[in-house]
Write an enzyme that holds these catalytic residues in place. Structure first.
Site, PDB file in Angstrom:
ATOM      1  N   ASP A  76      32.586  21.589  13.351  1.00 11.59           N
ATOM      2  CA  ASP A  76      31.849  21.991  14.506  1.00 11.59           C
ATOM      3  C   ASP A  76      32.332  22.371  15.544  1.00 11.59           C
ATOM      4  O   ASP A  76      33.283  21.954  16.330  1.00 11.59           O
ATOM      5  CB  ASP A  76      30.917  20.764  14.971  1.00 11.59           C
ATOM      6  CG  ASP A  76      29.854  20.984  15.895  1.00 11.59           C
ATOM      7  OD1 ASP A  76      29.151  21.890  16.005  1.00 11.59           O
ATOM      8  OD2 ASP A  76      29.529  20.093  16.825  1.00 11.59           O
ATOM      9  N   ARG A 132      29.577  16.546   9.571  1.00  6.46           N
ATOM     10  CA  ARG A 132      29.749  17.869   9.052  1.00  6.46           C
ATOM     11  C   ARG A 132      31.190  18.093   9.126  1.00  6.46           C
ATOM     12  O   ARG A 132      32.119  17.373   9.988  1.00  6.46           O
ATOM     13  CB  ARG A 132      29.318  18.862  10.418  1.00  6.46           C
ATOM     14  CG  ARG A 132      29.563  18.294  11.685  1.00  6.46           C
ATOM     15  CD  ARG A 132      28.975  19.383  12.658  1.00  6.46           C
ATOM     16  NE  ARG A 132      27.201  18.763  12.627  1.00  6.46           N
ATOM     17  CZ  ARG A 132      26.421  19.176  13.481  1.00  6.46           C
ATOM     18  NH1 ARG A 132      26.683  19.664  14.554  1.00  6.46           N
ATOM     19  NH2 ARG A 132      25.272  18.712  13.421  1.00  6.46           N
ATOM     20  N   ARG A 143      30.780  24.930   6.547  1.00  2.00           N
ATOM     21  CA  ARG A 143      29.777  24.229   7.393  1.00  2.00           C
ATOM     22  C   ARG A 143      28.525  24.814   6.925  1.00  2.00           C
ATOM     23  O   ARG A 143      28.200  26.151   6.764  1.00  2.00           O
ATOM     24  CB  ARG A 143      29.908  24.587   8.874  1.00  2.00           C
ATOM     25  CG  ARG A 143      28.579  24.393   9.591  1.00  2.00           C
ATOM     26  CD  ARG A 143      28.694  22.742  10.327  1.00  2.00           C
ATOM     27  NE  ARG A 143      27.521  22.762  11.086  1.00  2.00           N
ATOM     28  CZ  ARG A 143      27.379  22.777  12.374  1.00  2.00           C
ATOM     29  NH1 ARG A 143      28.382  23.059  13.200  1.00  2.00           N
ATOM     30  NH2 ARG A 143      25.971  22.294  13.024  1.00  2.00           N
ATOM     31  N   ASP A 196      31.656  24.255  19.324  1.00  2.00           N
ATOM     32  CA  ASP A 196      30.709  24.623  20.286  1.00  2.00           C
ATOM     33  C   ASP A 196      31.265  25.178  21.686  1.00  2.00           C
ATOM     34  O   ASP A 196      32.268  24.890  21.883  1.00  2.00           O
ATOM     35  CB  ASP A 196      30.109  23.121  20.749  1.00  2.00           C
ATOM     36  CG  ASP A 196      29.136  22.509  19.748  1.00  2.00           C
ATOM     37  OD1 ASP A 196      28.520  22.911  19.024  1.00  2.00           O
ATOM     38  OD2 ASP A 196      29.219  21.191  19.792  1.00  2.00           O
TER      39      ASP A 196
END
Length: 174
Positions: free
Chosen positions: A103, A100, A90, A105
């Site tokens: 990811d 991307r 990333r 989160d």
């Protein structure tokens, strides 16, 4: 929960990718989470093909949500997630909502509300994102969120257009 002399806390992590075999990247990220010290994956949602939020013309995402228990505090868990992202390639170039390779989160840590320069909990847009709520309901449907409603309630209430089971949407291909 206290086990082995450590206090374990639950947390929920959104996992997404739309570059370089996204379903495989999601699986790889989950495997890396499972291998971390101080983190144990205890539930993983189905994978979903989702329409991207952000710039036009990018490929669809593969999204999932993982429920973990961890000995790390929220900031430490975020740093660990970002380390996994970096290991997987990333690149953080300041582009919001762009394509991307991975990811991760940090969505929610029950009982934790915080806002710093690098972390806001609960994640500020979780109640607006079908690509988060629908897979999250797979692993924590009855979890009561900060507004007093369950993940299942929010998942059923949001427009799920553009969020489809990955296996059906891709005929089983990655």
């Amino acid at each position: 929960m206290v086990a082995g002399g450590f206090t374990w806390t639950s947390a929920y992590v959104g996992v997404g990718a739309n570059l370089e075999a996204p379903a495989e990247k999601v699986d790889e990220a989950i495997a890396q989470l499972e291998a971390l010290d101080g983190v144990r994956v205890f539930a993983t949602s189905a994978k979903y093909r989702t329409t991207p939020v952000g710039p036009e013309g990018q490929p669809d995402y593969c999204n999932a949500v993982v429920a973990v228990v961890t000995t790390l505090d929220a900031s430490g868990l975020l740093a660990t997630l970002q380390s996994v992202e970096q290991t997987m390639g990333r690149v953080r170039d300041g582009t919001r909502w762009g394509p991307r390779v991975i990811d991760l989160d940090l969505l929610h840590v029950p009982g934790v509300a915080m806002q710093t320069d690098v972390l806001t909990l609960p994640h500020p847009r979780i109640l607006e994102r079908a690509f988060v709520l629908i897979p999250w309901a797979d692993v924590a449907a009855q979890l009561v969120l900060h507004d007093g409603r369950t993940v299942a309630w929010h998942a059923a209430s949001i427009d799920g257009t553009g969020v489809d089971d990955w296996r059906v949407a891709t005929d089983g291909n990655t």
